[in-house]
Enzyme design. Structure first.
Site, PDB file in Angstrom:
ATOM      1  CE  LYS A 193      -3.866   1.744   2.887  1.00 18.65           C
ATOM      2  NZ  LYS A 193      -4.647   1.473   4.109  1.00 18.65           N
TER       3      LYS A 193
ATOM      4  CB  SER B   1      -8.153   3.276   3.125  1.00 17.94           C
ATOM      5  OG  SER B   1      -7.212   2.702   4.032  1.00 17.94           O
TER       6      SER B   1
ATOM      7  CB  SER C 137      -8.071   0.356   5.963  1.00 16.55           C
ATOM      8  OG  SER C 137      -8.832   1.523   5.830  1.00 16.55           O
TER       9      SER C 137
HETATM   10  N1  GLN Z   1     -12.829   3.588   6.714  1.00 21.51           N
HETATM   11  C1  GLN Z   1     -12.276   3.937   7.985  1.00 21.51           C
HETATM   12  C2  GLN Z   1     -11.927   5.412   7.987  1.00 21.51           C
HETATM   13  O1  GLN Z   1     -12.137   6.025   6.987  1.00 21.51           O
HETATM   14  C3  GLN Z   1     -11.081   3.094   8.290  1.00 21.51           C
HETATM   15  C4  GLN Z   1      -9.859   3.541   7.610  1.00 21.51           C
HETATM   16  C5  GLN Z   1      -8.660   2.697   7.899  1.00 21.51           C
HETATM   17  O2  GLN Z   1      -8.772   1.640   8.527  1.00 21.51           O
HETATM   18  N2  GLN Z   1      -7.518   3.190   7.493  1.00 21.51           N
HETATM   19  O3  GLN Z   1     -11.443   5.924   8.938  1.00 21.51           O
END
Ligand code: GLN
EC number: 6.3.5.7
Length: 492
Positions: free
Chosen positions: A78, A153, A177
């Site tokens: 990532k 994400s 994420s």
């Molecule tokens: N979707 C969640 C957020 O937007 C989790 C994001 C993540 O785990 N990086 O905060």
């Protein structure tokens, strides 16, 4: 079967038996990326030259008989992991040309094991989101249906594994994420216990819940990667000095008598009934394999979302403070651009449009305008929650409720060995369907609590609904990834 479609286990066997070389394996993955990345936009940067050099070195190691399980295995990271000499953007315009001067600890460990870094994957900017629609470089498409999001994400990593661009990928999980996109793309995603693997060199989002982990094709593969990337790190004092789990041994055990908790709060009225049915079938299959299914209650599950959206923006507003236009080379910085793909010239600091700016406020405004809408939203929410007068009412209160959530899990784990839930309330949605930020935040309703509590949790595929994959989540006690794998291994 094409080489890029192999699992780690299969690839390792083929490499050590001399059926193919690491260079051939890397080339097969790179060819697939080149063929399909234009359609998927899962990969932001390919480092072909470096990858082929690493693959060559791996082949030497394999020949010499000193190969480890990940030697010669191609992977994608990532784009919020720092990778020495390779662009690291966090999918933000503010870091569009940033070339990291060192490797994240996790990347370093994989390098030492001989794994081959193919490139960097797309994400929601700074890992804020659940669809990759927040990427400054365009969204990633779901390989199962190009009109749908891959989740987020770590959407680029999950899509890349599902599309066989690589043998495995790295994601990060702050509130879901890794698990969320794994569920949407039909692959396995493991968020380890907070502190199991080092956060050093990973672009910080919410430092109290950020966790690096693997996205893979099977649970066994995820376990193998996790074993390599884990451990105490002098550069991250939140890492724990706990012995590594013998995943292979744990996964070899059956699940007779294992107590599996089913919290009714995770089966909501508004969720997709077909998704719920698939998860219930998965629970039934565990019962048939000898597990004891126990109904439990985690009443503060409903508080996880408001708690998370106070704590996360608070930490985000602080962590994003460092992008002030002074400390990181900017896309607008000619001194950086001049170096092309090479290392940015350190003497470029404080020059090229920065030193010329007399007014500090103007400098901040100019540079911080590069943040996308979601990052700006979180900076404002967090700054508000932390400001004098509101700190006690919001931030402190959220931390207190977080403690209750942790205690509820602790009580539940006195009764059960693992907890099983759906990973997401629905299948992957269409692009643009969650324009309302609140609706998007609801995507993580089933993954946030375990993040706040720092518990290990995995998402494994458990069926198909409307031609799209469904994931179920298995949560374990702190540092009991072994038990999580043992149960999850029954599915993939
Ligand atoms: N979707 C969640 C957020 O937007 C989790 C994001 C993540 O785990 N990086 O905060």
């Amino acid at each position: 079967m094409k080489l890029n479609e192999l699992t780690i286990k299969q690839a390792y066997e083929g490499l050590t038996k001399g059926e193919f070389t690491a260079v051939e394996l890397a080339k097969a993955c790179l060819a697939e990326i080149k063929k399909r990345n234009q359609a998927l936009n899962a990969v932001l940067t390919i480092c072909e030259e470096e990858a082929l050099a690493e693959a060559k070195a791996a082949d030497k190691r394999i020949k010499a008989g000193t190969a480890k399980e990940l030697t010669g295995i191609p992977y994608l990271a990532k784009d919020n992991y720092l990778t020495k000499g390779v662009r690291t953007t966090a999918a933000s315009k503010i870091l569009a040309n940033y070339i990291a001067p060192y490797d994240a600890t996790v990347i370093k460990k994989l390098r030492q094991a001989g794994a081959v870094l193919l490139g960097k994957t797309n994400l929601d900017e700074f890992a804020h989101g659940s669809s990759t629609e927040n990427s400054a470089f365009g969204p990633t498409k779901n390989p199962h249906d190009l009109t749908r999001v891959p989740g987020g994400s770590s959407g680029g990593s999950a899509a890349a594994v599902a599309a066989n661009f690589c043998i495995f990928a790295l994601g990060t999980d702050t509130g879901g994420s890794i698990r969320h996109p794994a569920a949407f793309c039909g692959v396995v995603g493991l968020k380890p216990t907070y502190g199991r693997a080092s956060r050093f060199g990973i672009i910080a989002m919410t430092s109290s819940t950020d966790a690096p982990g693997p996205i893979a094709k099977t649970v066994a593969d995820a376990a193998m990667v996790q074993a390599v990337i884990s451990g105490r790190d002098q550069n991250d004092f939140t890492t724990a000095d706990v012995p590594a789990v013998d995943y292979e041994k744990e996964m070899g055990k059956n699940i007779k008598g294992v107590k599996v908790g089913v919290p009714h709060e995770y089966f909501l009225a508004g969720m997709n009934k077909a998704v719920e049915d698939k998860v219930k079938e998965a629970i039934e299959s565990l019962r048939q394999k000898g597990a004891e299914i126990i109904n439990i209650s985690l009443p503060h599950t409903k508080s996880a979302l408001p708690v998370y959206y106070i704590i996360t923006p608070s930490e985000v507003s602080s962590n994003l403070g460092r992008y002030d236009g002074i400390r990181y080379p900017l896309p607008s910085d000619p001194a950086v651009l001049r170096d092309g793909a090479g290392t940015p010239n350190p003497s470029s600091r404080n020059t090229a449009g920065r030193g010329e700016t007399a007014d500090l406020m103007e400098l901040y405004k100019k540079n911080r305008a590069l943040f996308g809408a979601e990052a700006k939203r979180r900076i404002m929410l967090g700054t508000y929650a932390l400001s004098a007068g509101y700190y006690d009412a919001y931030y402190l209160q959220a931390q207190k409720v977080r403690t209750i959530i942790i205690e509820e899990f602790e009580a539940a784990f006195k009764e059960v060995d693992v907890i099983i839930t759906p990973t997401t309330p629905d299948i992957a949605f269409k692009f643009g369907a969650n324009k309302d930020p609140l609706k998007m935040y609801l995507e993580d309703i089933f993954t946030l609590s375990s993040s706040l509590a720092g518990l290990p949790a995995i998402s494994v595929p458990c069926g198909i609904v409307d031609k799209m994959p469904v994931g179920c989540q298995i949560i374990g006690r702190k540092f009991e990834e072994g038990m999580v794998m043992r149960v999850a291994g029954r599915f993939a």
